[in-house]
Design a protein around this motif. Structure first.
Motif, PDB file in Angstrom:
ATOM      1  N   LYS A  93      43.213  38.245  69.552  1.00 45.71           N
ATOM      2  CA  LYS A  93      42.673  39.446  70.210  1.00 45.71           C
ATOM      3  C   LYS A  93      42.930  40.693  69.363  1.00 45.71           C
ATOM      4  N   LEU A  94      44.083  40.733  68.722  1.00 46.36           N
ATOM      5  CA  LEU A  94      44.374  41.868  67.834  1.00 46.36           C
ATOM      6  C   LEU A  94      43.423  41.857  66.636  1.00 46.36           C
ATOM      7  N   LEU A  95      43.161  40.663  66.129  1.00 47.52           N
ATOM      8  CA  LEU A  95      42.247  40.548  64.984  1.00 47.52           C
ATOM      9  C   LEU A  95      40.826  40.968  65.340  1.00 47.52           C
ATOM     10  N   SER A  96      40.482  40.835  66.615  1.00 45.66           N
ATOM     11  CA  SER A  96      39.116  41.183  67.010  1.00 45.66           C
ATOM     12  C   SER A  96      39.068  42.497  67.795  1.00 45.66           C
ATOM     13  N   ASP A  97      40.189  43.246  67.794  1.00 42.52           N
ATOM     14  CA  ASP A  97      40.233  44.578  68.400  1.00 42.52           C
ATOM     15  C   ASP A  97      40.011  44.562  69.916  1.00 42.52           C
ATOM     16  N   MET A  98      40.344  43.455  70.546  1.00 41.64           N
ATOM     17  CA  MET A  98      40.262  43.414  72.007  1.00 41.64           C
ATOM     18  C   MET A  98      41.488  44.111  72.605  1.00 41.64           C
ATOM     19  N   ILE A  99      42.616  44.020  71.886  1.00 42.78           N
ATOM     20  CA  ILE A  99      43.839  44.735  72.273  1.00 42.78           C
ATOM     21  C   ILE A  99      44.342  45.463  71.029  1.00 42.78           C
ATOM     22  N   TYR A 100      45.273  46.374  71.235  1.00 43.36           N
ATOM     23  CA  TYR A 100      45.722  47.208  70.120  1.00 43.36           C
ATOM     24  C   TYR A 100      47.177  46.893  69.764  1.00 43.36           C
ATOM     25  N   PRO A 101      47.498  46.920  68.459  1.00 47.11           N
ATOM     26  CA  PRO A 101      48.875  46.595  68.070  1.00 47.11           C
ATOM     27  C   PRO A 101      49.865  47.702  68.431  1.00 47.11           C
ATOM     28  N   THR A 102      51.094  47.294  68.724  1.00 46.09           N
ATOM     29  CA  THR A 102      52.166  48.268  68.924  1.00 46.09           C
ATOM     30  C   THR A 102      52.639  48.768  67.556  1.00 46.09           C
ATOM     31  N   GLU A 103      52.674  47.818  66.611  1.00 47.54           N
ATOM     32  CA  GLU A 103      53.017  48.156  65.223  1.00 47.54           C
ATOM     33  C   GLU A 103      52.166  47.291  64.319  1.00 47.54           C
ATOM     34  N   GLY A 104      52.093  47.666  63.057  1.00 47.19           N
ATOM     35  CA  GLY A 104      51.415  46.838  62.068  1.00 47.19           C
ATOM     36  C   GLY A 104      49.903  46.993  62.106  1.00 47.19           C
ATOM     37  N   ALA A 140      32.235  38.918  60.778  1.00 54.77           N
ATOM     38  CA  ALA A 140      33.093  37.950  61.471  1.00 54.77           C
ATOM     39  C   ALA A 140      32.421  37.485  62.756  1.00 54.77           C
ATOM     40  N   GLY A 141      32.591  36.221  63.041  1.00 56.61           N
ATOM     41  CA  GLY A 141      32.146  35.679  64.323  1.00 56.61           C
ATOM     42  C   GLY A 141      33.382  35.444  65.168  1.00 56.61           C
ATOM     43  N   VAL A 142      33.358  35.932  66.394  1.00 59.75           N
ATOM     44  CA  VAL A 142      34.577  35.899  67.214  1.00 59.75           C
ATOM     45  C   VAL A 142      34.308  35.200  68.541  1.00 59.75           C
ATOM     46  N   LEU A 143      35.201  34.318  68.901  1.00 58.57           N
ATOM     47  CA  LEU A 143      35.141  33.706  70.231  1.00 58.57           C
ATOM     48  C   LEU A 143      36.554  33.705  70.799  1.00 58.57           C
ATOM     49  N   ILE A 144      36.798  34.593  71.744  1.00 56.03           N
ATOM     50  CA  ILE A 144      38.123  34.720  72.351  1.00 56.03           C
ATOM     51  C   ILE A 144      38.050  34.259  73.797  1.00 56.03           C
ATOM     52  N   GLU A 145      38.970  33.379  74.174  1.00 54.64           N
ATOM     53  CA  GLU A 145      39.016  32.782  75.513  1.00 54.64           C
ATOM     54  C   GLU A 145      37.639  32.186  75.860  1.00 54.64           C
ATOM     55  N   THR A 146      37.248  32.271  77.127  1.00 54.57           N
ATOM     56  CA  THR A 146      35.922  31.781  77.510  1.00 54.57           C
ATOM     57  C   THR A 146      35.140  32.941  78.088  1.00 54.57           C
ATOM     58  N   ILE A 185      33.498  34.756  58.149  1.00 53.81           N
ATOM     59  CA  ILE A 185      34.782  34.501  58.814  1.00 53.81           C
ATOM     60  C   ILE A 185      34.525  34.186  60.281  1.00 53.81           C
ATOM     61  N   ILE A 186      35.162  33.126  60.751  1.00 50.14           N
ATOM     62  CA  ILE A 186      34.972  32.761  62.158  1.00 50.14           C
ATOM     63  C   ILE A 186      36.355  32.645  62.811  1.00 50.14           C
ATOM     64  N   ILE A 187      36.526  33.399  63.889  1.00 51.37           N
ATOM     65  CA  ILE A 187      37.796  33.386  64.628  1.00 51.37           C
ATOM     66  C   ILE A 187      37.539  32.704  65.967  1.00 51.37           C
ATOM     67  N   LEU A 188      38.172  31.583  66.180  1.00 48.93           N
ATOM     68  CA  LEU A 188      37.905  30.795  67.390  1.00 48.93           C
ATOM     69  C   LEU A 188      39.188  30.577  68.179  1.00 48.93           C
ATOM     70  N   ASP A 189      39.157  30.939  69.440  1.00 56.19           N
ATOM     71  CA  ASP A 189      40.320  30.758  70.301  1.00 56.19           C
ATOM     72  C   ASP A 189      40.064  29.558  71.210  1.00 56.19           C
ATOM     73  N   GLU A 190      40.674  28.443  70.848  1.00 59.80           N
ATOM     74  CA  GLU A 190      40.501  27.196  71.599  1.00 59.80           C
ATOM     75  C   GLU A 190      39.043  26.975  71.983  1.00 59.80           C
ATOM     76  N   ARG A 214      40.997  53.268  75.616  1.00 63.21           N
ATOM     77  CA  ARG A 214      42.401  52.837  75.621  1.00 63.21           C
ATOM     78  C   ARG A 214      42.608  51.487  76.318  1.00 63.21           C
ATOM     79  N   GLU A 215      41.680  51.126  77.168  1.00 63.31           N
ATOM     80  CA  GLU A 215      41.840  49.907  77.969  1.00 63.31           C
ATOM     81  C   GLU A 215      41.813  48.658  77.076  1.00 63.31           C
ATOM     82  N   GLU A 216      42.686  47.699  77.397  1.00 64.03           N
ATOM     83  CA  GLU A 216      42.756  46.481  76.577  1.00 64.03           C
ATOM     84  C   GLU A 216      42.218  45.272  77.339  1.00 64.03           C
ATOM     85  N   PHE A 217      41.641  44.349  76.601  1.00 64.04           N
ATOM     86  CA  PHE A 217      41.149  43.088  77.191  1.00 64.04           C
ATOM     87  C   PHE A 217      42.305  42.092  77.207  1.00 64.04           C
ATOM     88  N   THR A 218      43.240  42.318  78.125  1.00 64.70           N
ATOM     89  CA  THR A 218      44.425  41.449  78.161  1.00 64.70           C
ATOM     90  C   THR A 218      44.141  40.189  78.963  1.00 64.70           C
TER      91      THR A 218
END
Lengths: 312, 296
Positions: free
Chosen positions: A47-58, A78-84, A155-160, B292-296
């Motif tokens: 999710k961090l790699l696909s900018d769905m959530i944001y890092p606290t650091e790094g 990049a092709g991204v598939l996160i969760e379902t 690049i393809i990022i696949l989550d399960e 700011r909202e995250e897809f958690t």
């Protein structure tokens, strides 16, 4: 050359550290399996790699482009598939894929052909013009896979990706990933299914409690942790009984032969790829009715379990 | 992905796929979102509600035609201006209530946000889609009212005030949708956005307006339901086009003596300014929250 990189990537939720200073760099065309128990930080990383959530650091980078500050450019290739993901229920697969293709800038002259190709690839052509709302989870996941491939990314990022799919669907996903490898793509894929990782991945990264345990080639991982012993699983058309096992154990470098079930054996042997080649040739000469000969997920499973237990 | 392109001489060459700019992506996203709305049950339901309201109104108008309605201006003042604010709130709730929250709750955001697209593009594209879809609903209501007007008043059924009122109602639609999108960004649960917007616009703001006017004895310029008065005010004569309110005081007897009731009517410019302020402030706040909202 496609690259994915995380630098000191950290994600905290209050006092809980989901990801702890992860440093990981993947370069070139290959398939990297991302393993770890539930809650280890796999999906968080993706999710961090696909900018769905944001890092606290790094920071994380796709093809050297920082994801957080330039998500649009970073995700362009990049092709991204996160969760379902859910698809807007009143759209058809063709409409949903057209929307993604349009937003990605695929010219209208090529859009239809490309969408037909990916729908064919995920075996959803006959459902192309039905509303997604009534699709099963597995059918939606196929469309999600198609959406991640529609622009033929590097690049393809696949989550399960096999989540929700039946055994045939899982096999088809593996087939798709193998096909992508042949087209020189970098695939980063989290999975719970060790057999899937053994089947399609070249390298493995193991994560537990937000920390990277190791990242290496599949061959090195199994060799390092199995003290130089490799395993292969063999399927036979005839019965895999004790006599057959004893016969196999006479082959040079073979240290043990375990009967897995009525028609399958797990052969452990010393040495590297050369020894494996000789073993295969010897097995053929034994005329045991060999149907398949593949790297065993058993070794990876042992590695996985021992490393997770050590971490616990 | 690589694509074949023709150069000026007609020669084919291959280039890398280029992601469209934000300005190009916004109308593309809005187009698909409108398509999604138009195919959805909520659009059909909303059209059915508007047609039903229009049909009931037409029947009542025909059966109990009020003697007070003698010309097209007073007709639209009581019919169009009375009904359109309700239709706008209903449309905003239907199209905007889950526009952002639904992306999180229904997980459609995982599908959309896997594309190289800025969150601001998604927000603006969805807003435009909700605005245009709501506008279609408002137009249906307008057509029903005009059909009634034409039936009763013939060629005099199109006063200029109706056009001005339509423009003001669009400003109100912007303000209501801005607020709806703000609530939708504030929560990850769609129903919260639906309920809060509906309660606020159908009851809450009117109550607040009464409290501010009746108890604080102040012009309720900070309340959106006050500003929406300009949609009907334009049918009055004389029209206050200014930035300040028209204040009128009525005296009435009470058991302890004489009481006074002060009422405020916003000037047209004032009302529009209030509505645009609501739109701008809630849009900025909503976009900030969505970023700011995250897809958690």
């Amino acid at each position: 050359m496609p690259t994915l990189e995380t630098v000191q990537l950290t994600k905290k939720y209050g006092n809980f550290t989901a990801l702890d200073h992860l440093d990981l760099k993947m370069e070139g065309a290959k398939c990297v399996g991302f393993l770890g128990p539930n809650g280890a930080g796999k999906t968080t990383t993706l999710k961090l790699l696909s900018d769905m959530i944001y890092p606290t650091e790094g920071e994380c980078y796709i093809n050297g482009i920082p994801v957080k500050s330039n998500r649009k450019l970073a995700l362009a290739d990049a092709g991204v598939l996160i969760e379902t993901p859910e698809i807007y229920p009143s759209l058809t697969p063709r409409e949903a894929l057209t929307m993604i293709a349009d937003l990605r800038g695929i010219p209208s002259s090529e859009r239809k052909t490309r969408i037909d190709e990916v729908l064919e690839e995920v075996k959803m052509s006959e459902w192309a013009d039905q509303r997604v709302g009534k699709f099963s989870k597995g059918m939606k996941q196929r469309i999600n896979v198609a959406a991640s491939l529609v622009h033929d990314p590097d690049i393809i990022i696949l989550d399960e990706p096999a989540t929700g799919l039946d055994p045939r669907g899982m096999a088809e996903i593996r087939q798709i990933v193998r096909g992508l490898k042949k087209r020189d793509r970098l695939i980063f894929m989290s999975s719970h299914i060790l057999q899937e990782v053994t089947d399609v991945c070249d390298e493995v990264a193991l994560i537990n409690k937000g920390k990277l345990i190791f990242y290496d080639t599949l061959a090195n991982v199994t060799a390092r942790f199995a003290d130089g012993n490799y395993s292969v699983d063999v399927a036979l058309s005839r019965e895999a009984n004790k006599d057959v096992a004893r016969e196999v154990e006479t082959i040079k470098n073979v240290t043990s032969c375990e009967i897995l079930d009525k028609n399958r054996l797990r052969i452990t042997f010393k040495g590297g790829p050369k020894a494996q080649q000789e073993l295969l040739e010897s097995m053929v000469k034994l005329h045991l009715g060999m149907l398949s000969f593949a790297d065993s997920a058993g070794t990876l499973e042992e590695v996985y379990l021992s490393e997770i237990e050590r971490g616990d | 992905m690589e694509i074949d392109t023709l150069n000026e001489e007609g020669m084919k060459y291959t280039t890398r796929l280029k992601v469209p700019g934000t300005i190009q992506q916004i109308p593309r996203l809005a187009r698909y979102q409108i398509s999604e709305y138009l195919h959805s049950k909520r659009f059909i339901a909303l059209v059915a509600i508007v047609v039903a309201i229009g049909a009931i109104f037409s029947f009542i108008m025909n059966y109990y035609r009020s003697t007070a309605i003698t010309d097209a201006v007073s007709f639209y003042s009581s019919s169009w201006a009375g009904g359109v604010t309700f239709i706008i709130v209903l449309s905003a709730v239907f199209f905007g209530g889950d526009s952002i929250a639904g992306e999180f709750q229904n997980k459609t955001g995982y599908f959309l946000m896997s594309a190289p697209i800025r969150r601001s593009t998604v927000y603006v594209g969805k807003f435009i889609a909700a605005f245009l879809s709501s506008f279609v609903i408002v137009l249906i209501f307008l057509l029903i009212m005009i059909a009634n007007g034409a039936y009763y008043f013939g060629e005099n059924a199109f006063p200029w005030q109706l056009g001005a009122s339509l423009l003001f109602s669009l400003a109100y639609l912007l303000a209501v949708l801005g607020t709806t999108f703000f609530f939708s960004s504030l929560f990850k649960t769609s129903s919260y956005g639906f309920v809060l917007t509906a309660i606020l616009f159908l009851i809450g703001f009117s109550l607040l307006q009464t409290v501010v006017t009746g108890f604080a004895k102040t012009e309720p310029w900070m309340v959106i339901s006050y500003a929406q008065g300009v949609i009907g005010q334009v049918f009055n004569s004389p029209i206050n086009w200014g930035l300040s309110a028209t204040v009128s005081t009525t005296k009435f007897r009470t058991p302890s003596g004489i009481g006074t009731l002060t009422t405020y009517s916003p000037g047209i410019a004032e009302g529009i300014l209030i509505m645009l302020c609501y739109f701008v402030l809630t849009s900025i706040a909503g976009l900030f929250l969505f970023e700011r909202e995250e897809f958690t």
